[in-house]
Scaffold this motif. Structure first.
Motif, PDB file in Angstrom:
ATOM      1  N   ALA A 125     -10.914   0.600 -10.487  1.00 43.71           N
ATOM      2  CA  ALA A 125     -10.880   2.047 -10.269  1.00 43.71           C
ATOM      3  C   ALA A 125     -10.137   2.397  -8.978  1.00 43.71           C
ATOM      4  N   ASP A 126     -10.390   1.637  -7.922  1.00 47.39           N
ATOM      5  CA  ASP A 126      -9.724   1.896  -6.644  1.00 47.39           C
ATOM      6  C   ASP A 126      -8.216   1.698  -6.766  1.00 47.39           C
ATOM      7  N   THR A 127      -7.818   0.640  -7.464  1.00 48.09           N
ATOM      8  CA  THR A 127      -6.388   0.355  -7.606  1.00 48.09           C
ATOM      9  C   THR A 127      -5.698   1.437  -8.423  1.00 48.09           C
ATOM     10  N   LEU A 128      -6.337   1.906  -9.487  1.00 58.42           N
ATOM     11  CA  LEU A 128      -5.758   2.992 -10.279  1.00 58.42           C
ATOM     12  C   LEU A 128      -5.572   4.242  -9.424  1.00 58.42           C
ATOM     13  N   GLY A 129      -6.538   4.506  -8.559  1.00 58.36           N
ATOM     14  CA  GLY A 129      -6.412   5.652  -7.673  1.00 58.36           C
ATOM     15  C   GLY A 129      -5.264   5.497  -6.693  1.00 58.36           C
ATOM     16  N   THR A 130      -5.136   4.311  -6.103  1.00 56.66           N
ATOM     17  CA  THR A 130      -4.063   4.063  -5.143  1.00 56.66           C
ATOM     18  C   THR A 130      -2.695   4.180  -5.803  1.00 56.66           C
ATOM     19  N   GLU A 160      -3.423  -5.649   6.229  1.00 55.40           N
ATOM     20  CA  GLU A 160      -3.211  -4.249   5.876  1.00 55.40           C
ATOM     21  C   GLU A 160      -2.205  -4.206   4.736  1.00 55.40           C
ATOM     22  N   VAL A 161      -2.477  -3.337   3.768  1.00 64.59           N
ATOM     23  CA  VAL A 161      -1.567  -3.173   2.638  1.00 64.59           C
ATOM     24  C   VAL A 161      -0.413  -2.279   3.079  1.00 64.59           C
ATOM     25  N   GLU A 162       0.812  -2.785   2.918  1.00 64.50           N
ATOM     26  CA  GLU A 162       1.990  -2.018   3.314  1.00 64.50           C
ATOM     27  C   GLU A 162       2.569  -1.223   2.151  1.00 64.50           C
ATOM     28  N   SER A 163       2.483  -1.764   0.932  1.00 63.72           N
ATOM     29  CA  SER A 163       2.951  -1.026  -0.241  1.00 63.72           C
ATOM     30  C   SER A 163       2.274  -1.588  -1.478  1.00 63.72           C
ATOM     31  N   LEU A 164       2.121  -0.722  -2.477  1.00 62.24           N
ATOM     32  CA  LEU A 164       1.501  -1.124  -3.731  1.00 62.24           C
ATOM     33  C   LEU A 164       2.249  -0.466  -4.881  1.00 62.24           C
ATOM     34  N   LYS A 165       2.753  -1.308  -5.782  1.00 61.81           N
ATOM     35  CA  LYS A 165       3.425  -0.836  -6.986  1.00 61.81           C
ATOM     36  C   LYS A 165       2.885  -1.633  -8.167  1.00 61.81           C
ATOM     37  N   THR A 180       4.486  -3.579  -9.806  1.00 60.57           N
ATOM     38  CA  THR A 180       5.121  -4.895  -9.758  1.00 60.57           C
ATOM     39  C   THR A 180       4.511  -5.811  -8.708  1.00 60.57           C
ATOM     40  N   GLY A 181       3.629  -5.299  -7.854  1.00 62.35           N
ATOM     41  CA  GLY A 181       3.005  -6.165  -6.870  1.00 62.35           C
ATOM     42  C   GLY A 181       2.612  -5.440  -5.601  1.00 62.35           C
ATOM     43  N   THR A 182       2.137  -6.225  -4.633  1.00 58.20           N
ATOM     44  CA  THR A 182       1.592  -5.697  -3.390  1.00 58.20           C
ATOM     45  C   THR A 182       2.247  -6.394  -2.204  1.00 58.20           C
ATOM     46  N   ALA A 183       2.575  -5.617  -1.175  1.00 53.75           N
ATOM     47  CA  ALA A 183       3.045  -6.167   0.093  1.00 53.75           C
ATOM     48  C   ALA A 183       1.948  -5.958   1.133  1.00 53.75           C
ATOM     49  N   LEU A 184       1.715  -6.983   1.947  1.00 60.31           N
ATOM     50  CA  LEU A 184       0.667  -6.891   2.955  1.00 60.31           C
ATOM     51  C   LEU A 184       1.114  -7.573   4.237  1.00 60.31           C
ATOM     52  N   ARG A 185       0.456  -7.222   5.311  1.00 61.22           N
ATOM     53  CA  ARG A 185       0.709  -7.827   6.622  1.00 61.22           C
ATOM     54  C   ARG A 185      -0.567  -8.507   7.069  1.00 61.22           C
ATOM     55  N   LEU A 186      -0.464  -9.794   7.391  1.00 58.60           N
ATOM     56  CA  LEU A 186      -1.623 -10.607   7.780  1.00 58.60           C
ATOM     57  C   LEU A 186      -1.598 -10.823   9.283  1.00 58.60           C
ATOM     58  N   HIS A 187      -2.701 -10.492   9.956  1.00 57.46           N
ATOM     59  CA  HIS A 187      -2.821 -10.630  11.410  1.00 57.46           C
ATOM     60  C   HIS A 187      -3.986 -11.565  11.745  1.00 57.46           C
ATOM     61  N   TRP A 188      -3.847 -12.284  12.857  1.00 57.87           N
ATOM     62  CA  TRP A 188      -4.869 -13.238  13.294  1.00 57.87           C
ATOM     63  C   TRP A 188      -5.571 -12.696  14.524  1.00 57.87           C
ATOM     64  N   ARG A 240       4.099 -11.018   0.141  1.00 58.02           N
ATOM     65  CA  ARG A 240       4.199 -10.271  -1.112  1.00 58.02           C
ATOM     66  C   ARG A 240       3.543 -11.078  -2.219  1.00 58.02           C
ATOM     67  N   THR A 241       2.837 -10.363  -3.080  1.00 61.34           N
ATOM     68  CA  THR A 241       2.131 -11.015  -4.173  1.00 61.34           C
ATOM     69  C   THR A 241       2.198 -10.142  -5.413  1.00 61.34           C
ATOM     70  N   PRO A 242       2.266 -10.747  -6.590  1.00 62.21           N
ATOM     71  CA  PRO A 242       2.179  -9.939  -7.810  1.00 62.21           C
ATOM     72  C   PRO A 242       0.778  -9.410  -8.079  1.00 62.21           C
ATOM     73  N   LEU A 243      -0.226  -9.890  -7.338  1.00 64.73           N
ATOM     74  CA  LEU A 243      -1.585  -9.375  -7.480  1.00 64.73           C
ATOM     75  C   LEU A 243      -1.624  -7.935  -6.992  1.00 64.73           C
ATOM     76  N   LEU A 244      -2.325  -7.078  -7.714  1.00 61.64           N
ATOM     77  CA  LEU A 244      -2.325  -5.650  -7.415  1.00 61.64           C
ATOM     78  C   LEU A 244      -3.570  -5.228  -6.637  1.00 61.64           C
ATOM     79  N   GLY A 245      -3.405  -4.219  -5.814  1.00 64.48           N
ATOM     80  CA  GLY A 245      -4.543  -3.557  -5.201  1.00 64.48           C
ATOM     81  C   GLY A 245      -5.003  -4.184  -3.902  1.00 64.48           C
ATOM     82  N   ALA A 246      -5.948  -3.494  -3.243  1.00 62.30           N
ATOM     83  CA  ALA A 246      -6.505  -4.013  -2.001  1.00 62.30           C
ATOM     84  C   ALA A 246      -7.219  -5.338  -2.234  1.00 62.30           C
ATOM     85  N   HIS A 247      -7.896  -5.467  -3.390  1.00 61.30           N
ATOM     86  CA  HIS A 247      -8.576  -6.737  -3.652  1.00 61.30           C
ATOM     87  C   HIS A 247      -7.561  -7.836  -3.955  1.00 61.30           C
ATOM     88  N   GLY A 248      -6.419  -7.490  -4.569  1.00 60.03           N
ATOM     89  CA  GLY A 248      -5.364  -8.479  -4.760  1.00 60.03           C
ATOM     90  C   GLY A 248      -4.794  -8.933  -3.429  1.00 60.03           C
TER      91      GLY A 248
END
Length: 431
Positions: A315-320, A222-227, A229-237, A248-256
């Motif tokens: 397009a999705d990332t620009l919207g987010t 799940e994406v926790e924040s998107l700027k 400067t990068g994306t924060a996400l939480r990975l669950h098993w 945290r990754t400098p890759l942007l967006g849900a696809h990042g």
């Protein structure tokens, strides 16, 4: 220019010259070439990363994680943005010109003897350079498809298939199942694999007998924040006894975030600890893919989205990010699904400047691109070159949102060199 640099330029002239012979899928030539070179591909452990979109991002992320874990790591990607040596990175740095020249001089006579294609030569160069550097691991981005791609002559410890979309249908097939079957060729029976393909395609991949972990079945994020400067996400098993991870990754967006999650899962399957995964992901550098730059008093967002799936992710990332509408600079290869891309990007554009990569013979000219944008009701201007397009897009009042440059990695390479004043190779680029 030194004598060594002049010699390297001549060797690259030869290599770029064989692009005209095109793509010829098959493993016979690359196998023969590597045999002649003493099988350098057997002197390091490897990972193959394939898919329609995101494979370079996953490869770069995984290489960064392996490096953070203390492994000497090679990263093989294509195409390059501004300089050929970018295709071969060792511990994050492109190989030196002297090393590239030595490898080219060794590979060339054998390549000519087996009539190797451009990408086969490049793959062999990567294997030779990584073997000579003594890397522990090489993360290899697959070129086209998988089953018959030159990289598939390696024996990967693990394989990743990011996703499957309709691209290169004239070679890979015109259905998602057919394309997935071609990409599944990089999987190995009994060996670990990670994928982000749609659930409907899991059975196609599972036919190969790999120990497959799938995003959406074995793990989720799940994406926790998107700027910018990068994306924060939480990975669950979901299927495995592993702790959840905040990444945290400098890759942007849900696809990042998806690409970061795939890289993290792959690294954990290779035995990398969670702390190294976290450090490696945040240190990832992958230029030209939703990369934010500030230059010429203006923000710029560069993205090599070159097919409909890539356009949708942009397009999705620009919207987010709340950046719609934006001014676009757009150029694309004539063999891409331009109409579909423009239908996706049209609603996010305030206006567009059309141009074409100067050094890509595949580039569509502005007259070819214009009707699709006009059909979307987007105001259009034309520029004869990337340099003129940047000047035209930035003229007048500074844009509050970044100006987005997209549609072709070849265009991104030229634009990035111009914005950073680093220059780019002045060579025709087919691959």
């Amino acid at each position: 220019m030194s004598r060594e640099e002049m010699t390297l330029e001549r060797q690259l002239d030869w290599l770029y010259g064989i692009q005209r012979f095109g793509v010829r899928p098959g493993l016979e030539r690359i196998e023969a070439l590597l045999a002649r070179l003493g099988h350098p591909e057997r002197r390091f452990r490897s990972v193959l990363v394939g898919g329609t979109n995101g494979k370079g991002s996953v490869a770069a992320s995984l290489a960064s994680v392996l490096q953070a874990a203390g492994h000497s790591t090679g990263l093989f990607t294509s195409p390059h943005l501004t300089h050929f040596a970018e295709r071969f990175r060792i511990d994050g740095e492109p190989v030196a010109g002297s090393e590239l020249l030595t490898a080219l001089e060794e590979v060339r006579p054998h390549a000519e003897a087996v009539e190797a294609t451009f990408f086969e030569v490049v793959t062999a160069l990567g294997c030779l350079l990584f073997a000579r550097a003594g890397v522990n691991w090489a993360v290899m981005e697959v070129g086209l498809g998988g089953r018959l791609d030159a990289t598939n002559t390696l024996s990967p410890e693990l394989s990743v298939i990011t996703n499957v979309g309709l691209d290169h249908t004239e070679i890979l097939g015109d259905t998602l199942d057919a394309i997935a079957g071609e990409k599944a060729g990089i999987l190995r029976p009994g060996r670990p694999a990670v994928t982000g393909v749609a659930p409907s395609l899991w059975p196609v991949l599972e036919q190969k007998g790999a120990d497959l972990w799938a995003l959406g079945r074995d793990f989720v994020f799940e994406v926790e924040s998107l700027k910018l400067t990068g994306t924060a996400l939480r990975l669950h098993w979901l299927q495995h006894d592993l702790p959840a991870l905040t990444l945290r990754t400098p890759l942007l967006g849900a696809h990042g975030a998806s690409n970061a999650a795939l890289a993290a899962a792959a690294a954990l399957r290779l035995g990398v600890g969670s702390e190294a995964v976290q450090r490696g992901l945040i240190a990832t550098r992958w230029p030209g893919r939703l990369e934010y730059l500030e230059a010429r008093g203006q923000g710029w967002l560069l993205d090599g989205a070159h097919n409909p799936d890539g356009a949708q992710a942009l397009a999705d990332t620009l919207g987010t990010l709340g950046l719609r509408p934006v001014r676009l600079v757009f150029g694309a290869s004539a063999d891409k699904a331009v109409t579909e891309m423009v239908q996706i990007l049209g609603p996010v554009a305030s206006d567009v400047v059309l141009t074409q990569a100067r050094w890509s013979p595949r580039a569509a000219d502005q007259a070819q691109l214009r009707p699709a944008w006009e059909a979307q009701g987007v105001p259009v201007r034309e520029a004869a070159s990337p340099a003129e397009a940047l000047a035209l897009a930035a003229a007048g009042t500074k844009q509050a949102a970044p100006i987005v440059v997209c549609g072709s990695l070849y265009l991104i390479g030229e634009v990035r060199g111009l914005l950073l004043e680093e220059g780019a190779e002045a060579r025709e680029r087919w691959q």
